[in-house]
Scaffold this motif. Structure first.
Motif, short mmCIF file in Angstrom:
data_model
loop_
_atom_site.label_atom_id
_atom_site.label_comp_id
_atom_site.label_asym_id
_atom_site.label_seq_id
_atom_site.Cartn_x
_atom_site.Cartn_y
_atom_site.Cartn_z
N GLY A 74 0.83 -1.21 0.00
CA GLY A 74 0.00 0.00 0.00
C GLY A 74 0.86 1.25 0.00
N GLY A 75 1.96 1.20 0.76
CA GLY A 75 2.86 2.34 0.85
C GLY A 75 3.49 2.68 -0.49
N VAL A 76 3.86 1.66 -1.26
CA VAL A 76 4.46 1.89 -2.57
C VAL A 76 3.45 2.60 -3.48
N PHE A 77 2.21 2.12 -3.48
CA PHE A 77 1.20 2.77 -4.32
C PHE A 77 0.92 4.19 -3.86
N PHE A 78 0.90 4.37 -2.53
CA PHE A 78 0.71 5.72 -2.00
C PHE A 78 1.83 6.64 -2.49
N GLY A 79 3.07 6.15 -2.40
CA GLY A 79 4.22 6.95 -2.81
C GLY A 79 4.22 7.25 -4.31
N LEU A 80 3.68 6.33 -5.10
CA LEU A 80 3.64 6.53 -6.55
C LEU A 80 2.59 7.56 -6.95
N SER A 81 1.57 7.74 -6.11
CA SER A 81 0.48 8.63 -6.53
C SER A 81 0.39 9.91 -5.70
N ASN A 82 1.25 10.04 -4.68
CA ASN A 82 1.22 11.26 -3.86
C ASN A 82 2.64 11.69 -3.54
N ALA A 83 2.82 13.00 -3.33
CA ALA A 83 4.07 13.46 -2.73
C ALA A 83 3.98 13.13 -1.24
N PHE A 84 5.12 12.72 -0.66
CA PHE A 84 5.06 12.31 0.74
C PHE A 84 6.27 12.81 1.51
N SER A 85 6.11 12.90 2.82
CA SER A 85 7.20 13.28 3.72
C SER A 85 7.12 12.35 4.93
N PRO A 86 8.12 12.40 5.82
CA PRO A 86 8.04 11.53 7.01
C PRO A 86 6.78 11.77 7.84
N ALA A 87 6.13 12.92 7.65
CA ALA A 87 4.93 13.22 8.44
C ALA A 87 3.65 12.70 7.80
N SER A 88 3.79 11.99 6.67
CA SER A 88 2.58 11.52 5.97
C SER A 88 1.93 10.32 6.64
N GLY A 89 2.63 9.74 7.62
CA GLY A 89 2.12 8.51 8.24
C GLY A 89 0.80 8.68 8.97
N GLY A 90 0.67 9.80 9.70
CA GLY A 90 -0.53 10.01 10.51
C GLY A 90 -1.83 9.89 9.73
N PRO A 91 -1.98 10.69 8.66
CA PRO A 91 -3.21 10.59 7.87
C PRO A 91 -3.45 9.18 7.32
N LEU A 92 -2.37 8.49 6.97
CA LEU A 92 -2.52 7.12 6.45
C LEU A 92 -3.11 6.21 7.53
N THR A 93 -2.62 6.35 8.76
CA THR A 93 -3.16 5.53 9.85
C THR A 93 -4.63 5.83 10.07
N VAL A 94 -4.97 7.11 10.06
CA VAL A 94 -6.37 7.48 10.27
C VAL A 94 -7.26 6.92 9.16
N GLY A 95 -6.78 7.02 7.92
CA GLY A 95 -7.55 6.48 6.80
C GLY A 95 -7.81 4.99 6.96
N ALA A 96 -6.75 4.26 7.32
CA ALA A 96 -6.89 2.81 7.50
C ALA A 96 -7.85 2.50 8.64
N PHE A 97 -7.80 3.32 9.67
CA PHE A 97 -8.68 3.15 10.83
C PHE A 97 -10.14 3.27 10.39
N VAL A 98 -10.44 4.35 9.64
CA VAL A 98 -11.83 4.58 9.23
C VAL A 98 -12.31 3.47 8.29
N VAL A 99 -11.46 3.08 7.35
CA VAL A 99 -11.85 2.02 6.41
C VAL A 99 -12.12 0.72 7.18
N THR A 100 -11.30 0.45 8.18
CA THR A 100 -11.48 -0.78 8.96
C THR A 100 -12.79 -0.73 9.76
N ILE A 101 -13.10 0.43 10.32
CA ILE A 101 -14.37 0.58 11.01
C ILE A 101 -15.54 0.36 10.04
N LEU A 102 -15.38 0.92 8.83
CA LEU A 102 -16.44 0.77 7.83
C LEU A 102 -16.63 -0.68 7.43
#
Lengths: 287, 233
Positions: free
Chosen positions: A203-231
Protein backbone atom coordinates in the motif's frame (compact mmCIF):
# COMPACT_ATOMS: atom_id res chain seq x y z
CA UNK A 1 -23.07 14.13 -15.77
CA UNK A 2 -19.62 13.52 -17.14
CA UNK A 3 -18.06 15.37 -14.22
CA UNK A 4 -19.88 13.19 -11.74
CA UNK A 5 -18.88 10.01 -13.51
CA UNK A 6 -15.26 11.13 -13.32
CA UNK A 7 -15.67 11.96 -9.64
CA UNK A 8 -17.10 8.50 -9.07
CA UNK A 9 -14.16 6.91 -10.91
CA UNK A 10 -11.69 8.95 -8.88
CA UNK A 11 -13.36 7.87 -5.69
CA UNK A 12 -13.43 4.20 -6.57
CA UNK A 13 -9.79 4.28 -7.62
CA UNK A 14 -8.81 6.11 -4.45
CA UNK A 15 -10.49 3.21 -2.65
CA UNK A 16 -7.77 0.92 -3.98
CA UNK A 17 -4.96 2.61 -2.08
CA UNK A 18 -7.12 3.05 1.03
CA UNK A 19 -8.14 -0.59 0.85
CA UNK A 20 -4.65 -2.09 0.56
CA UNK A 21 -3.59 -0.03 3.54
CA UNK A 22 -6.63 -1.21 5.52
CA UNK A 23 -6.01 -4.85 4.58
CA UNK A 24 -2.98 -4.72 6.85
CA UNK A 25 -4.51 -2.61 9.60
CA UNK A 26 -7.65 -4.71 9.77
CA UNK A 27 -5.73 -7.99 9.96
CA UNK A 28 -3.72 -6.75 12.95
CA UNK A 29 -6.82 -5.44 14.63
CA UNK A 30 -9.00 -8.44 13.93
CA UNK A 31 -6.50 -11.14 14.88
CA UNK A 32 -4.50 -9.57 17.70
CA UNK A 33 -6.78 -6.79 18.87
CA UNK A 34 -3.86 -4.53 18.02
CA UNK A 35 -4.45 -0.97 16.87
CA UNK A 36 -1.15 -0.20 15.22
CA UNK A 37 -0.48 3.53 15.41
CA UNK A 38 2.81 3.05 13.55
CA UNK A 39 0.94 1.64 10.55
CA UNK A 40 1.20 4.84 8.47
CA UNK A 41 4.91 5.23 9.19
CA UNK A 42 5.52 1.66 8.02
CA UNK A 43 3.85 2.64 4.77
CA UNK A 44 5.86 5.83 4.35
CA UNK A 45 9.03 3.87 5.07
CA UNK A 46 8.07 1.46 2.28
CA UNK A 47 7.65 4.43 -0.07
CA UNK A 48 11.17 5.62 0.83
CA UNK A 49 12.49 2.11 0.28
CA UNK A 50 10.93 2.20 -3.19
CA UNK A 51 12.75 5.49 -3.86
CA UNK A 52 16.07 4.01 -2.73
CA UNK A 53 15.59 0.88 -4.85
CA UNK A 54 14.76 3.01 -7.87
CA UNK A 55 17.75 5.29 -7.34
CA UNK A 56 20.36 2.68 -6.51
CA UNK A 57 19.22 -0.44 -8.31
CA UNK A 58 17.25 1.24 -11.07
CA UNK A 59 14.38 -1.13 -10.36
CA UNK A 60 10.89 0.20 -11.03
CA UNK A 61 8.80 0.40 -7.79
CA UNK A 62 6.07 -1.80 -9.21
CA UNK A 63 8.59 -4.47 -10.17
CA UNK A 64 10.19 -4.08 -6.75
CA UNK A 65 6.91 -4.84 -4.96
CA UNK A 66 7.77 -8.51 -4.24
CA UNK A 67 11.16 -7.50 -2.84
CA UNK A 68 9.66 -4.73 -0.69
CA UNK A 69 6.97 -7.14 0.52
CA UNK A 70 9.63 -9.63 1.62
CA UNK A 71 11.74 -7.00 3.37
CA UNK A 72 8.74 -5.76 5.35
CA UNK A 73 7.54 -9.30 6.00
CA UNK A 74 10.84 -10.10 7.70
CA UNK A 75 10.99 -6.78 9.52
CA UNK A 76 7.39 -7.15 10.68
CA UNK A 77 8.07 -10.64 12.03
CA UNK A 78 10.98 -9.34 14.12
CA UNK A 79 9.10 -6.28 15.37
CA UNK A 80 6.18 -8.40 16.56
CA UNK A 81 8.26 -11.24 17.98
CA UNK A 82 10.72 -9.13 19.95
CA UNK A 83 8.72 -5.98 20.66
CA UNK A 84 4.94 -6.08 20.41
CA UNK A 85 4.58 -9.64 21.78
CA UNK A 86 5.93 -8.35 25.08
CA UNK A 87 2.86 -6.23 25.68
CA UNK A 88 0.22 -7.76 23.39
CA UNK A 89 -1.54 -9.68 26.16
CA UNK A 90 -1.68 -6.74 28.55
CA UNK A 91 -4.28 -4.01 28.14
CA UNK A 92 -5.02 -2.10 24.96
CA UNK A 93 -3.44 1.05 26.35
CA UNK A 94 0.00 -0.60 26.48
CA UNK A 95 -0.10 -1.62 22.82
CA UNK A 96 -1.31 1.85 21.85
CA UNK A 97 1.56 3.36 23.80
CA UNK A 98 4.12 1.02 22.25
CA UNK A 99 2.97 1.54 18.66
CA UNK A 100 2.72 5.30 19.27
CA UNK A 101 6.34 5.19 20.41
CA UNK A 102 7.35 3.13 17.38
CA UNK A 103 5.61 5.65 15.13
CA UNK A 104 7.48 8.50 16.81
CA UNK A 105 10.86 6.79 16.44
CA UNK A 106 10.24 5.79 12.83
CA UNK A 107 9.03 9.24 11.79
CA UNK A 108 12.06 10.91 13.34
CA UNK A 109 14.51 8.41 11.90
CA UNK A 110 12.99 9.10 8.49
CA UNK A 111 13.47 12.86 9.01
CA UNK A 112 17.08 12.14 9.95
CA UNK A 113 17.82 10.03 6.88
CA UNK A 114 15.52 11.51 4.25
CA UNK A 115 14.95 15.10 5.57
CA UNK A 116 11.49 16.53 6.21
CA UNK A 117 11.06 17.65 2.59
CA UNK A 118 8.34 16.25 0.41
CA UNK A 119 9.44 13.63 -2.09
CA UNK A 120 7.74 11.92 -4.96
CA UNK A 121 8.71 8.85 -6.93
CA UNK A 122 9.46 9.77 -10.50
CA UNK A 123 8.33 7.11 -12.89
CA UNK A 124 7.32 7.64 -16.53
CA UNK A 125 3.77 6.52 -15.78
CA UNK A 126 3.30 8.34 -12.45
CA UNK A 127 1.11 11.06 -13.87
CA UNK A 128 -0.35 9.35 -16.91
CA UNK A 129 -3.81 7.95 -17.31
CA UNK A 130 -5.66 5.46 -19.41
CA UNK A 131 -8.59 6.92 -21.35
CA UNK A 132 -11.80 4.94 -21.47
CA UNK A 133 -15.16 6.30 -22.69
CA UNK A 134 -13.82 9.80 -22.21
CA UNK A 135 -13.00 9.12 -18.55
CA UNK A 136 -9.55 9.35 -17.01
CA UNK A 137 -8.13 6.28 -15.24
CA UNK A 138 -4.80 7.25 -13.64
CA UNK A 139 -2.54 4.24 -14.20
CA UNK A 140 -1.14 3.96 -10.67
CA UNK A 141 -4.51 4.17 -8.94
CA UNK A 142 -6.12 1.76 -11.36
CA UNK A 143 -3.35 -0.73 -10.72
CA UNK A 144 -3.78 -0.17 -6.97
CA UNK A 145 -7.44 -1.15 -7.19
CA UNK A 146 -6.56 -4.27 -9.19
CA UNK A 147 -3.90 -5.13 -6.62
CA UNK A 148 -6.41 -4.67 -3.81
CA UNK A 149 -8.83 -7.10 -5.44
CA UNK A 150 -6.12 -9.69 -6.10
CA UNK A 151 -4.62 -9.30 -2.62
CA UNK A 152 -8.07 -9.63 -0.98
CA UNK A 153 -8.67 -12.89 -2.84
CA UNK A 154 -5.21 -14.21 -1.98
CA UNK A 155 -5.59 -13.26 1.68
CA UNK A 156 -8.98 -14.96 1.82
CA UNK A 157 -7.62 -18.13 0.22
CA UNK A 158 -4.66 -18.11 2.60
CA UNK A 159 -6.76 -17.63 5.75
CA UNK A 160 -9.46 -20.06 4.68
CA UNK A 161 -7.52 -22.95 3.20
CA UNK A 162 -3.90 -22.97 4.37
CA UNK A 163 -2.57 -24.50 7.56
CA UNK A 164 -0.98 -21.28 8.89
CA UNK A 165 -4.11 -19.38 7.81
CA UNK A 166 -6.23 -21.69 9.92
CA UNK A 167 -3.85 -21.12 12.83
CA UNK A 168 -4.28 -17.35 12.47
CA UNK A 169 -8.08 -17.64 12.40
CA UNK A 170 -8.14 -20.00 15.37
CA UNK A 171 -5.92 -17.67 17.39
CA UNK A 172 -8.13 -14.70 16.55
CA UNK A 173 -11.10 -16.59 18.03
CA UNK A 174 -9.44 -17.59 21.29
CA UNK A 175 -5.88 -17.55 22.49
CA UNK A 176 -6.11 -20.24 25.19
CA UNK A 177 -8.01 -22.70 22.99
CA UNK A 178 -5.44 -22.09 20.26
CA UNK A 179 -2.61 -22.81 22.70
CA UNK A 180 -4.35 -26.02 23.67
CA UNK A 181 -4.17 -27.15 20.02
CA UNK A 182 -0.40 -26.88 20.25
CA UNK A 183 -0.12 -23.56 18.39
CA UNK A 184 2.81 -21.37 19.32
CA UNK A 185 0.96 -18.09 19.79
CA UNK A 186 4.03 -15.80 19.65
CA UNK A 187 4.86 -17.21 16.22
CA UNK A 188 1.28 -16.99 15.00
CA UNK A 189 1.21 -13.35 16.07
CA UNK A 190 4.59 -12.68 14.46
CA UNK A 191 3.39 -14.28 11.23
CA UNK A 192 0.23 -12.15 11.32
CA UNK A 193 2.21 -8.96 11.80
CA UNK A 194 4.76 -10.00 9.18
CA UNK A 195 2.01 -10.58 6.65
CA UNK A 196 0.26 -7.34 7.42
CA UNK A 197 3.53 -5.38 7.35
CA UNK A 198 4.14 -6.76 3.88
CA UNK A 199 0.65 -5.73 2.81
CA UNK A 200 1.06 -2.30 4.39
CA UNK A 201 4.31 -1.87 2.45
CA UNK A 202 2.57 -2.67 -0.86
CA UNK A 203 0.00 0.00 0.00
CA UNK A 204 2.86 2.34 0.85
CA UNK A 205 4.46 1.89 -2.57
CA UNK A 206 1.20 2.77 -4.32
CA UNK A 207 0.71 5.72 -2.00
CA UNK A 208 4.22 6.95 -2.81
CA UNK A 209 3.64 6.53 -6.55
CA UNK A 210 0.48 8.63 -6.53
CA UNK A 211 1.22 11.26 -3.86
CA UNK A 212 4.07 13.46 -2.73
CA UNK A 213 5.06 12.31 0.74
CA UNK A 214 7.20 13.28 3.72
CA UNK A 215 8.04 11.53 7.01
CA UNK A 216 4.93 13.22 8.44
CA UNK A 217 2.58 11.52 5.97
CA UNK A 218 2.12 8.51 8.24
CA UNK A 219 -0.53 10.01 10.51
CA UNK A 220 -3.21 10.59 7.87
CA UNK A 221 -2.52 7.12 6.45
CA UNK A 222 -3.16 5.53 9.85
CA UNK A 223 -6.37 7.48 10.27
CA UNK A 224 -7.55 6.48 6.80
CA UNK A 225 -6.89 2.81 7.50
CA UNK A 226 -8.68 3.15 10.83
CA UNK A 227 -11.83 4.58 9.23
CA UNK A 228 -11.85 2.02 6.41
CA UNK A 229 -11.48 -0.78 8.96
CA UNK A 230 -14.37 0.58 11.01
CA UNK A 231 -16.44 0.77 7.83
CA UNK A 232 -15.61 -2.73 6.64
CA UNK A 233 -15.20 -4.49 9.97
CA UNK A 234 -11.88 -5.73 11.39
CA UNK A 235 -10.44 -9.10 10.54
CA UNK A 236 -12.43 -9.79 7.38
CA UNK A 237 -10.90 -10.35 3.96
CA UNK A 238 -13.49 -8.28 2.09
CA UNK A 239 -14.05 -5.47 4.58
CA UNK A 240 -11.09 -3.40 3.37
CA UNK A 241 -12.32 -3.57 -0.23
CA UNK A 242 -15.84 -2.51 0.74
CA UNK A 243 -14.68 0.10 3.25
CA UNK A 244 -12.07 1.48 0.85
CA UNK A 245 -14.58 1.94 -1.95
CA UNK A 246 -17.14 3.59 0.35
CA UNK A 247 -14.67 6.01 1.89
CA UNK A 248 -12.99 6.73 -1.47
CA UNK A 249 -16.27 7.61 -3.17
CA UNK A 250 -17.61 9.65 -0.25
CA UNK A 251 -14.36 11.62 -0.01
CA UNK A 252 -14.35 12.28 -3.75
CA UNK A 253 -17.99 13.33 -3.88
CA UNK A 254 -17.70 15.35 -0.69
CA UNK A 255 -14.66 17.26 -1.85
CA UNK A 256 -16.54 18.35 -4.98
CA UNK A 257 -19.73 19.27 -3.10
CA UNK A 258 -18.23 20.92 -0.03
CA UNK A 259 -14.72 21.69 -1.27
CA UNK A 260 -11.49 19.73 -0.80
CA UNK A 261 -10.83 21.20 2.64
CA UNK A 262 -13.79 19.32 4.07
CA UNK A 263 -12.53 15.83 3.27
CA UNK A 264 -11.47 15.24 6.85
CA UNK A 265 -14.85 16.41 8.13
CA UNK A 266 -16.50 13.81 5.91
CA UNK A 267 -14.09 11.06 6.98
CA UNK A 268 -14.53 11.66 10.69
CA UNK A 269 -18.24 12.46 10.45
CA UNK A 270 -18.68 9.10 8.79
CA UNK A 271 -16.64 7.42 11.50
CA UNK A 272 -18.86 8.95 14.16
CA UNK A 273 -22.09 7.92 12.45
CA UNK A 274 -20.89 4.34 11.94
CA UNK A 275 -19.73 4.00 15.55
CA UNK A 276 -23.15 5.11 16.75
CA UNK A 277 -25.31 3.14 14.31
CA UNK A 278 -23.31 0.02 13.48
CA UNK A 279 -20.46 -0.47 15.94
CA UNK A 280 -19.65 -3.84 14.34
CA UNK A 281 -18.77 -2.26 11.02
CA UNK A 282 -20.81 -2.24 7.83
CA UNK A 283 -19.78 -5.72 6.74
CA UNK A 284 -19.69 -7.64 9.99
CA UNK A 285 -17.61 -7.92 13.08
CA UNK A 286 -15.14 -5.38 14.40
CA UNK A 287 -12.30 -6.39 16.70
CA UNK B 1 2.22 -43.45 31.78
CA UNK B 2 1.51 -40.28 33.75
CA UNK B 3 3.01 -39.80 37.19
CA UNK B 4 2.28 -36.69 39.21
CA UNK B 5 4.42 -36.22 42.31
CA UNK B 6 3.67 -33.75 45.09
CA UNK B 7 2.31 -31.16 42.71
CA UNK B 8 1.29 -27.81 44.20
CA UNK B 9 0.01 -24.83 42.30
CA UNK B 10 -2.47 -21.95 42.28
CA UNK B 11 -3.25 -18.58 40.75
CA UNK B 12 -1.51 -15.43 41.94
CA UNK B 13 -1.21 -15.69 45.71
CA UNK B 14 -3.98 -18.22 46.08
CA UNK B 15 -2.89 -21.82 46.38
CA UNK B 16 -5.38 -24.23 44.83
CA UNK B 17 -3.64 -27.62 44.84
CA UNK B 18 -1.58 -29.16 47.64
CA UNK B 19 0.84 -32.07 47.18
CA UNK B 20 -1.10 -33.90 44.51
CA UNK B 21 0.23 -37.34 43.67
CA UNK B 22 -1.56 -39.35 41.07
CA UNK B 23 -0.71 -42.10 38.63
CA UNK B 24 -2.29 -43.28 35.40
CA UNK B 25 -1.26 -46.48 33.65
CA UNK B 26 -1.43 -47.09 29.94
CA UNK B 27 -4.87 -48.28 28.82
CA UNK B 28 -6.72 -47.19 31.95
CA UNK B 29 -9.74 -45.01 32.45
CA UNK B 30 -9.16 -43.07 35.65
CA UNK B 31 -11.89 -40.94 37.18
CA UNK B 32 -11.18 -37.71 39.04
CA UNK B 33 -13.97 -36.77 41.41
CA UNK B 34 -14.62 -33.69 43.43
CA UNK B 35 -17.12 -30.91 44.02
CA UNK B 36 -16.98 -27.54 42.25
CA UNK B 37 -13.90 -25.64 43.35
CA UNK B 38 -12.02 -28.73 44.47
CA UNK B 39 -9.31 -27.96 41.90
CA UNK B 40 -10.05 -30.51 39.16
CA UNK B 41 -9.88 -28.06 36.28
CA UNK B 42 -6.80 -26.40 37.75
CA UNK B 43 -5.06 -29.78 37.86
CA UNK B 44 -5.94 -30.46 34.22
CA UNK B 45 -4.84 -27.01 33.09
CA UNK B 46 -1.55 -27.46 34.92
CA UNK B 47 -0.97 -30.80 33.21
CA UNK B 48 -1.54 -29.10 29.85
CA UNK B 49 0.88 -26.26 30.59
CA UNK B 50 -1.86 -23.63 30.73
CA UNK B 51 -0.94 -23.03 34.35
CA UNK B 52 2.50 -23.29 35.93
CA UNK B 53 3.28 -25.72 38.78
CA UNK B 54 4.72 -24.14 41.93
CA UNK B 55 6.45 -27.31 43.04
CA UNK B 56 6.46 -31.03 42.44
CA UNK B 57 6.83 -32.76 39.12
CA UNK B 58 4.83 -34.32 36.33
CA UNK B 59 6.24 -37.14 34.25
CA UNK B 60 4.59 -38.32 31.07
CA UNK B 61 6.08 -41.44 29.50
CA UNK B 62 9.27 -40.76 31.40
CA UNK B 63 9.57 -37.14 30.22
CA UNK B 64 9.24 -34.25 32.64
CA UNK B 65 6.38 -32.07 31.37
CA UNK B 66 5.71 -29.93 34.46
CA UNK B 67 5.99 -26.27 33.52
CA UNK B 68 6.71 -27.01 29.85
CA UNK B 69 5.06 -25.22 26.93
CA UNK B 70 1.60 -26.44 25.94
CA UNK B 71 3.03 -26.95 22.46
CA UNK B 72 5.58 -29.42 23.82
CA UNK B 73 3.03 -31.24 25.95
CA UNK B 74 0.56 -31.68 23.10
CA UNK B 75 3.40 -32.93 20.95
CA UNK B 76 4.19 -35.60 23.56
CA UNK B 77 0.68 -37.00 23.10
CA UNK B 78 -1.33 -35.36 25.85
CA UNK B 79 -4.59 -33.61 25.04
CA UNK B 80 -7.53 -32.09 26.85
CA UNK B 81 -11.19 -31.54 25.99
CA UNK B 82 -11.80 -28.48 28.12
CA UNK B 83 -14.80 -27.73 30.25
CA UNK B 84 -16.96 -25.28 28.31
CA UNK B 85 -15.62 -26.78 25.09
CA UNK B 86 -13.61 -23.78 23.85
CA UNK B 87 -14.58 -24.26 20.22
CA UNK B 88 -13.50 -21.79 17.57
CA UNK B 89 -17.04 -20.50 17.22
CA UNK B 90 -16.60 -18.68 13.92
CA UNK B 91 -14.90 -21.58 12.17
CA UNK B 92 -16.60 -24.51 10.46
CA UNK B 93 -16.87 -27.87 12.19
CA UNK B 94 -14.30 -29.34 9.84
CA UNK B 95 -11.85 -26.49 10.37
CA UNK B 96 -12.20 -26.99 14.13
CA UNK B 97 -11.36 -30.65 13.71
CA UNK B 98 -8.44 -29.89 11.42
CA UNK B 99 -7.06 -27.38 13.91
CA UNK B 100 -7.03 -30.22 16.43
CA UNK B 101 -4.63 -32.02 14.09
CA UNK B 102 -2.45 -28.93 13.73
CA UNK B 103 0.77 -30.52 14.95
CA UNK B 104 0.38 -33.62 12.84
CA UNK B 105 2.21 -33.86 9.53
CA UNK B 106 1.18 -37.36 8.50
CA UNK B 107 -1.02 -38.37 5.61
CA UNK B 108 -3.78 -39.93 7.69
CA UNK B 109 -5.56 -36.76 8.78
CA UNK B 110 -8.31 -37.26 6.17
CA UNK B 111 -8.79 -40.79 7.40
CA UNK B 112 -9.16 -39.57 10.99
CA UNK B 113 -11.74 -36.98 9.90
CA UNK B 114 -13.78 -39.84 8.50
CA UNK B 115 -13.32 -41.72 11.78
CA UNK B 116 -14.69 -38.76 13.76
CA UNK B 117 -17.65 -38.43 11.38
CA UNK B 118 -18.16 -42.15 11.92
CA UNK B 119 -18.40 -41.59 15.68
CA UNK B 120 -20.63 -38.56 15.20
CA UNK B 121 -22.67 -38.66 11.98
CA UNK B 122 -24.29 -35.36 13.01
CA UNK B 123 -20.92 -33.64 12.74
CA UNK B 124 -20.46 -35.09 9.28
CA UNK B 125 -23.77 -33.64 8.16
CA UNK B 126 -22.77 -30.27 9.57
CA UNK B 127 -19.12 -30.24 8.64
CA UNK B 128 -19.39 -26.91 6.80
CA UNK B 129 -21.59 -25.28 9.40
CA UNK B 130 -20.11 -22.72 11.79
CA UNK B 131 -19.31 -24.38 15.13
CA UNK B 132 -21.04 -21.60 17.08
CA UNK B 133 -24.39 -22.57 15.54
CA UNK B 134 -24.29 -26.18 16.80
CA UNK B 135 -26.42 -27.41 19.69
CA UNK B 136 -24.73 -28.00 23.05
CA UNK B 137 -24.43 -31.73 22.49
CA UNK B 138 -23.04 -31.29 18.99
CA UNK B 139 -20.53 -28.77 20.28
CA UNK B 140 -19.33 -31.27 22.86
CA UNK B 141 -18.97 -33.88 20.11
CA UNK B 142 -17.00 -31.38 18.07
CA UNK B 143 -14.71 -30.58 21.01
CA UNK B 144 -14.13 -34.26 21.71
CA UNK B 145 -13.55 -34.93 18.02
CA UNK B 146 -11.09 -32.05 17.86
CA UNK B 147 -9.07 -33.58 20.72
CA UNK B 148 -9.12 -37.01 19.07
CA UNK B 149 -7.79 -35.47 15.86
CA UNK B 150 -4.46 -34.99 17.65
CA UNK B 151 -4.32 -38.78 18.22
CA UNK B 152 -3.63 -38.37 21.92
CA UNK B 153 -2.02 -41.15 23.94
CA UNK B 154 -3.65 -39.70 27.05
CA UNK B 155 -6.85 -37.67 26.88
CA UNK B 156 -8.09 -35.47 29.71
CA UNK B 157 -11.87 -35.05 29.62
CA UNK B 158 -13.13 -32.16 31.71
CA UNK B 159 -16.84 -32.22 32.62
CA UNK B 160 -18.07 -33.45 29.27
CA UNK B 161 -21.61 -33.93 30.49
CA UNK B 162 -22.08 -30.41 31.84
CA UNK B 163 -25.48 -29.07 30.77
CA UNK B 164 -26.22 -31.87 28.31
CA UNK B 165 -29.27 -34.08 28.00
CA UNK B 166 -28.90 -37.51 29.70
CA UNK B 167 -29.20 -39.34 26.39
CA UNK B 168 -26.30 -37.37 24.91
CA UNK B 169 -24.25 -37.89 28.07
CA UNK B 170 -24.79 -41.66 27.84
CA UNK B 171 -23.74 -41.65 24.23
CA UNK B 172 -20.57 -39.65 24.98
CA UNK B 173 -19.62 -41.82 27.96
CA UNK B 174 -20.15 -44.99 25.92
CA UNK B 175 -17.84 -43.51 23.36
CA UNK B 176 -15.19 -42.95 26.05
CA UNK B 177 -15.03 -46.70 26.60
CA UNK B 178 -14.74 -47.20 22.85
CA UNK B 179 -11.94 -44.65 22.59
CA UNK B 180 -10.04 -46.46 25.32
CA UNK B 181 -10.54 -49.75 23.51
CA UNK B 182 -8.94 -48.14 20.46
CA UNK B 183 -5.83 -47.30 22.46
CA UNK B 184 -6.24 -43.94 24.19
CA UNK B 185 -5.77 -43.72 27.95
CA UNK B 186 -8.31 -41.48 29.68
CA UNK B 187 -8.54 -39.23 32.71
CA UNK B 188 -12.24 -38.60 33.22
CA UNK B 189 -13.42 -35.62 35.24
CA UNK B 190 -17.12 -35.89 35.81
CA UNK B 191 -19.82 -34.40 37.98
CA UNK B 192 -21.86 -37.55 37.84
CA UNK B 193 -19.76 -39.59 40.25
CA UNK B 194 -21.63 -42.84 39.85
CA UNK B 195 -21.58 -42.76 36.05
CA UNK B 196 -17.90 -41.88 36.04
CA UNK B 197 -16.88 -44.61 38.47
CA UNK B 198 -18.97 -47.20 36.66
CA UNK B 199 -16.90 -46.66 33.55
CA UNK B 200 -13.51 -46.09 35.15
CA UNK B 201 -11.00 -48.65 36.42
CA UNK B 202 -9.82 -46.49 39.29
CA UNK B 203 -10.64 -43.16 40.81
CA UNK B 204 -9.20 -40.32 42.86
CA UNK B 205 -11.20 -37.99 45.06
CA UNK B 206 -10.08 -34.37 45.19
CA UNK B 207 -11.26 -32.27 48.11
CA UNK B 208 -10.11 -28.73 48.92
CA UNK B 209 -7.14 -29.13 46.61
CA UNK B 210 -5.87 -32.41 48.08
CA UNK B 211 -6.31 -36.02 47.12
CA UNK B 212 -8.27 -37.46 50.03
CA UNK B 213 -9.15 -40.90 48.72
CA UNK B 214 -8.20 -43.22 45.90
CA UNK B 215 -8.78 -46.78 44.84
CA UNK B 216 -10.50 -49.07 42.40
CA UNK B 217 -13.88 -47.97 41.14
CA UNK B 218 -15.61 -50.84 42.88
CA UNK B 219 -13.84 -50.03 46.12
CA UNK B 220 -14.77 -46.36 45.93
CA UNK B 221 -18.37 -47.10 44.99
CA UNK B 222 -18.79 -49.26 48.08
CA UNK B 223 -17.01 -46.82 50.39
CA UNK B 224 -19.40 -45.51 53.02
CA UNK B 225 -17.90 -42.01 53.28
CA UNK B 226 -17.87 -41.50 49.52
CA UNK B 227 -21.42 -42.74 49.15
CA UNK B 228 -22.61 -40.24 51.73
CA UNK B 229 -20.61 -37.30 50.42
CA UNK B 230 -20.98 -37.74 46.66
CA UNK B 231 -23.83 -40.09 45.97
CA UNK B 232 -26.17 -38.87 48.69
CA UNK B 233 -26.88 -42.38 49.86
Amino acid sequence: MHLWLQVLVNGILQGGILGISALAFSLQWGVMNLINLAHGSFQVLAAYLAVLILQHLGLDPLLAVPLIFLVFFAWGYLVQFFLINRVITSNLFMTLLLTFGMDFVLANLMILFFTADFKSINTPYANSSWQWFGLQFPIVRTLALLFLIVLSVLLWLFLEYSRPGRAIRATSMGMEPARLMGLKIPHVYALTFALSSGLAAIGGVFFGLSNAFSPASGGPLTVGAFVVTILGGAGTSWGPLAGGLILGVLDAVGSVVFGPTYVNVITFGLLLIILVLRPNGVLGRAG
Amino acid sequence: MLAINNLSTGYGDTQVLWDISLEINEGEIVALIGVNGAGKTTLLKTLMGLNTPWSGNVRFRGQEIGGKDTYYIVKQGLNMTPQGRWLFAGMSVEDNLLTGAYLRRDKEIKQDLARIYGFFPRLGERRHQTAGTLSGGEQQMCALGRSLMSRPALLLLDEMSLGLAPIVVDMLLDLVSEIRRQGTTILLVEQDVEEALRRADRGYVLEGGRIVMSGTSAGLLSDEKLRVAYLGL
